[in-house]
Write a protein that holds these residues in place. Structure first.
Motif, PDB file in Angstrom:
ATOM      1  N   THR A  73     -11.336  22.969  31.469  1.00 16.24           N
ATOM      2  CA  THR A  73     -10.497  22.677  30.270  1.00 16.24           C
ATOM      3  C   THR A  73     -10.121  21.000  30.572  1.00 16.24           C
ATOM      4  O   THR A  73      -9.983  20.483  31.493  1.00 16.24           O
ATOM      5  N   VAL A  74     -10.129  20.519  29.496  1.00 17.09           N
ATOM      6  CA  VAL A  74      -9.514  18.877  29.307  1.00 17.09           C
ATOM      7  C   VAL A  74      -8.301  18.747  28.929  1.00 17.09           C
ATOM      8  O   VAL A  74      -7.852  19.020  27.787  1.00 17.09           O
ATOM      9  N   ASP A  75      -7.445  18.108  29.723  1.00 15.76           N
ATOM     10  CA  ASP A  75      -6.104  17.763  29.219  1.00 15.76           C
ATOM     11  C   ASP A  75      -6.038  16.449  28.378  1.00 15.76           C
ATOM     12  O   ASP A  75      -5.830  15.461  29.082  1.00 15.76           O
ATOM     13  N   ALA A  76      -6.478  16.665  27.161  1.00  7.79           N
ATOM     14  CA  ALA A  76      -6.805  15.271  26.456  1.00  7.79           C
ATOM     15  C   ALA A  76      -5.454  14.867  25.498  1.00  7.79           C
ATOM     16  O   ALA A  76      -4.816  15.636  25.072  1.00  7.79           O
ATOM     17  N   ASP A  77      -5.450  13.579  25.493  1.00  7.79           N
ATOM     18  CA  ASP A  77      -4.397  12.948  24.511  1.00  7.79           C
ATOM     19  C   ASP A  77      -4.828  11.696  24.242  1.00  7.79           C
ATOM     20  O   ASP A  77      -5.622  10.909  24.739  1.00  7.79           O
ATOM     21  N   TRP A  78      -4.288  11.254  23.035  1.00 12.87           N
ATOM     22  CA  TRP A  78      -4.363   9.814  22.575  1.00 12.87           C
ATOM     23  C   TRP A  78      -3.779   8.709  23.640  1.00 12.87           C
ATOM     24  O   TRP A  78      -2.551   8.884  23.911  1.00 12.87           O
ATOM     25  N   TYR A  79      -4.448   7.882  24.033  1.00 15.50           N
ATOM     26  CA  TYR A  79      -3.803   6.736  24.820  1.00 15.50           C
ATOM     27  C   TYR A  79      -4.199   5.485  23.861  1.00 15.50           C
ATOM     28  O   TYR A  79      -5.217   4.921  23.787  1.00 15.50           O
ATOM     29  N   TYR A  80      -2.886   4.748  23.860  1.00 18.00           N
ATOM     30  CA  TYR A  80      -3.005   3.679  22.823  1.00 18.00           C
ATOM     31  C   TYR A  80      -2.893   2.308  23.440  1.00 18.00           C
ATOM     32  O   TYR A  80      -2.506   2.105  24.611  1.00 18.00           O
ATOM     33  N   ASP A  81      -3.388   1.250  22.811  1.00 20.22           N
ATOM     34  CA  ASP A  81      -3.603  -0.177  23.127  1.00 20.22           C
ATOM     35  C   ASP A  81      -3.911  -0.348  24.772  1.00 20.22           C
ATOM     36  O   ASP A  81      -3.355  -1.237  25.295  1.00 20.22           O
ATOM     37  N   ALA A  82      -5.091   0.324  25.092  1.00 13.43           N
ATOM     38  CA  ALA A  82      -5.292   0.332  26.434  1.00 13.43           C
ATOM     39  C   ALA A  82      -6.711  -0.812  26.702  1.00 13.43           C
ATOM     40  O   ALA A  82      -7.399  -1.080  25.694  1.00 13.43           O
ATOM     41  N   ASP A  83      -6.654  -1.205  27.800  1.00 10.37           N
ATOM     42  CA  ASP A  83      -8.011  -1.949  28.244  1.00 10.37           C
ATOM     43  C   ASP A  83      -9.179  -1.006  28.667  1.00 10.37           C
ATOM     44  O   ASP A  83      -8.851  -0.255  29.419  1.00 10.37           O
ATOM     45  N   VAL A  84     -10.059  -1.196  27.992  1.00  8.01           N
ATOM     46  CA  VAL A  84     -11.197  -0.187  28.224  1.00  8.01           C
ATOM     47  C   VAL A  84     -12.463  -0.915  28.781  1.00  8.01           C
ATOM     48  O   VAL A  84     -12.816  -1.946  28.262  1.00  8.01           O
ATOM     49  N   ARG A  88     -13.392   3.803  31.193  1.00 13.39           N
ATOM     50  CA  ARG A  88     -12.183   4.073  31.578  1.00 13.39           C
ATOM     51  C   ARG A  88     -10.986   3.310  30.907  1.00 13.39           C
ATOM     52  O   ARG A  88     -11.554   2.149  30.222  1.00 13.39           O
ATOM     53  N   ALA A  89      -9.889   3.857  30.690  1.00 18.90           N
ATOM     54  CA  ALA A  89      -9.181   3.098  30.025  1.00 18.90           C
ATOM     55  C   ALA A  89      -7.367   2.865  30.841  1.00 18.90           C
ATOM     56  O   ALA A  89      -7.276   3.869  31.387  1.00 18.90           O
ATOM     57  N   GLU A  90      -7.017   1.745  30.742  1.00 22.42           N
ATOM     58  CA  GLU A  90      -5.850   1.570  31.506  1.00 22.42           C
ATOM     59  C   GLU A  90      -4.857   0.568  30.963  1.00 22.42           C
ATOM     60  O   GLU A  90      -5.254   0.056  29.844  1.00 22.42           O
ATOM     61  N   ASP A  91      -3.637   0.474  31.599  1.00 22.58           N
ATOM     62  CA  ASP A  91      -2.708  -0.584  30.886  1.00 22.58           C
ATOM     63  C   ASP A  91      -2.396  -0.092  29.449  1.00 22.58           C
ATOM     64  O   ASP A  91      -2.010  -1.240  28.458  1.00 22.58           O
ATOM     65  N   GLY A  92      -2.392   1.132  29.125  1.00 29.42           N
ATOM     66  CA  GLY A  92      -1.974   1.366  27.694  1.00 29.42           C
ATOM     67  C   GLY A  92      -0.755   2.451  27.741  1.00 29.42           C
ATOM     68  O   GLY A  92       0.110   2.159  28.704  1.00 29.42           O
ATOM     69  N   THR A  93      -0.409   3.067  26.632  1.00 30.78           N
ATOM     70  CA  THR A  93       0.529   4.050  26.592  1.00 30.78           C
ATOM     71  C   THR A  93       0.310   5.113  25.689  1.00 30.78           C
ATOM     72  O   THR A  93      -0.640   5.270  24.989  1.00 30.78           O
ATOM     73  N   PHE A  94       0.954   6.554  25.957  1.00 28.76           N
ATOM     74  CA  PHE A  94       0.634   7.628  25.520  1.00 28.76           C
ATOM     75  C   PHE A  94       1.519   7.817  24.144  1.00 28.76           C
ATOM     76  O   PHE A  94       1.551   8.544  23.344  1.00 28.76           O
ATOM     77  N   SER A  95       2.560   6.733  24.233  1.00 29.80           N
ATOM     78  CA  SER A  95       3.519   6.843  22.820  1.00 29.80           C
ATOM     79  C   SER A  95       2.815   5.920  22.095  1.00 29.80           C
ATOM     80  O   SER A  95       2.922   4.648  21.976  1.00 29.80           O
ATOM     81  N   ARG A  96       2.540   6.296  20.809  1.00 28.98           N
ATOM     82  CA  ARG A  96       2.353   5.877  19.476  1.00 28.98           C
ATOM     83  C   ARG A  96       3.301   4.911  19.160  1.00 28.98           C
ATOM     84  O   ARG A  96       3.021   3.684  18.669  1.00 28.98           O
ATOM     85  N   SER A  97       4.446   5.231  19.090  1.00 33.73           N
ATOM     86  CA  SER A  97       5.630   4.495  18.730  1.00 33.73           C
ATOM     87  C   SER A  97       5.828   3.186  19.513  1.00 33.73           C
ATOM     88  O   SER A  97       6.055   2.194  18.951  1.00 33.73           O
ATOM     89  N   GLU A  98       5.750   3.442  20.893  1.00 34.87           N
ATOM     90  CA  GLU A  98       5.603   2.284  21.697  1.00 34.87           C
ATOM     91  C   GLU A  98       4.744   1.223  21.366  1.00 34.87           C
ATOM     92  O   GLU A  98       4.798   0.274  21.442  1.00 34.87           O
TER      93      GLU A  98
END
Length: 115
Positions: A73-84, A88-98
């Motif tokens: 199983t994959v624990d998937a979620d949207w990760y916003y404004d990340a450097d890809v 791989r994606a980093e320096d983002g946030t899981f909070s859309r409002s943030e």
């Protein structure tokens, strides 16, 4: 001749200012960039592994943990404004409002500075 040159420069400044204003206004209403990532795949050197969008729920900001990927199983979620980079994606946030608050030119209505 000098009058015509001055008028041309003034209109250039006005048009340039209108372009900056239009960019600022449209960036406030736009959705932030998002990537579907596996929350369980975090690596200190590279961030989260980017997975197919179908692993994330179609609605923004919602989680779809438990999607099947082969036998696991994959624990998937949207990760916003990340450097890809390199899948791989980093320096983002899981909070859309943030992510929306930190995008654009002062789009946040919080009034507080970072710290």
């Amino acid at each position: 001749m000098a009058e015509q040159r001055r008028r041309l420069r003034s209109s250039t400044v006005v048009l340039g200012g209108m372009g900056v204003l239009a960019t600022a206004l449209t960036s406030c209403g736009s959705d932030p960039d998002r990537r579907c990532v596996d929350r369980d795949s975090y690596d200190y050197a590279g961030g989260y592994k980017v997975v197919a969008d179908r692993n994330c729920a179609s609605g923004s900001g919602s989680t779809s943990s438990g999607r099947k990927r082969g036998s696991s199983t994959v624990d998937a979620d949207w990760y916003y404004d990340a450097d890809v980079s390199g899948g791989r994606a980093e320096d983002g946030t899981f909070s859309r409002s943030e992510a929306v608050d930190r995008d654009g030119f002062g789009c946040s209505d919080s009034g507080s500075g970072g710290g």
